[in-house]
Design an enzyme around this catalytic site. Structure first.
Site, PDB file in Angstrom:
ATOM      1  N   ASP A  26      66.276  34.347  27.457  1.00 54.79           N
ATOM      2  CA  ASP A  26      67.679  34.133  28.001  1.00 54.79           C
ATOM      3  C   ASP A  26      68.201  32.899  26.867  1.00 54.79           C
ATOM      4  OD1 ASP A  26      67.803  35.700  30.012  1.00 54.79           O
ATOM      5  OD2 ASP A  26      67.080  34.067  30.945  1.00 54.79           O
ATOM      6  N   ASP A  48      70.936  41.137  30.503  1.00 52.07           N
ATOM      7  CA  ASP A  48      71.931  40.702  31.687  1.00 52.07           C
ATOM      8  C   ASP A  48      74.014  41.444  31.939  1.00 52.07           C
ATOM      9  OD1 ASP A  48      69.768  39.994  32.886  1.00 52.07           O
ATOM     10  OD2 ASP A  48      70.055  38.292  31.938  1.00 52.07           O
TER      11      ASP A  48
END
Length: 208
Positions: free
Chosen positions: A149, A183
């Protein structure tokens, strides 16, 4: 909308997602709480975090929790892929095909991390940049990789009103999640499905 165009959307998202993750993985160390972001433009920050579990860092406890999560994701993406194929076959609306393609690509992008990154890369530690295909092997067995991330948008922060139970007076920050391109694709796909649900899921029933 043809299946080839849906596949093109999926490939485009996957290339951008994996390229950004691999670049971060091979060039930076994990961002600790007392370190400056890789890029800091105020409301946009580029960080490097790794997520061992599902969304928002949630994990299934136990030795087999990670494998259960990976298997669940694989079954889920199989279902999404079947939904996409059937939607194209039945001539579904363009917005439906695009949304399913985005969701499929995002889910697949994170599965790639979970399944393969532990084998492909050495560990990312504070002060040690990862390498690809290290001689001593990767940082985890197949299926135990971490999702990379890096995107962070702290749009604003403030304090909860004192009258609110539990969190009253506590400081909060919005948006506080750290996420990636995969995402984002899933989120955009879901939001578009909600906003354009009447076009994506038309009511074909004949009125009397």
């Amino acid at each position: 909308m043809k299946l080839s165009r849906a596949i093109l959307i999926i490939l485009l998202v996957l290339v951008i997602d994996q390229a950004s993750k691999i670049y971060i993985k091979l060039n930076y160390t994990l961002t600790s709480s007392n370190e400056a972001p890789i890029v800091d433009w105020g409301k946009f920050q580029l960080l490097f975090y790794e997520n061992a579990g599902a969304a928002w860092g949630m994990e299934i406890p136990g030795d087999y929790g990670k494998i259960i999560l990976v298997v669940f994701r694989i079954f889920a993406i199989g279902g999404i892929g079947y939904w996409l194929y059937q939607s194209v076959k039945k001539g579904g609306h363009r917005i439906l095909i695009i949304c399913i393609s985005l969701i499929f690509a995002g889910a697949l992008g994170n599965i790639i991390d979970s399944v393969f990154y532990g084998v492909i890369f050495s560990g990312s530690y504070h002060g040690a940049v990862a390498t690809a295909f290290p001689e001593g092997g990767g940082y985890a067995p197949l299926g135990y990789g971490h999702v990379v991330d890096m995107l962070y948008f702290p749009l604003f922060e403030g304090y909860w009103p004192e009258w609110m139970p539990v969190v009253g007076g506590d400081k909060f920050k919005f948006f506080n999640a750290i996420f990636n391109i995969a995402d984002s694709a899933i989120t955009v796909g879901v939001i578009l499905l909600v906003l354009f649900s009447k076009k994506a899921f038309p009511d074909n029933r004949k009125t009397a």
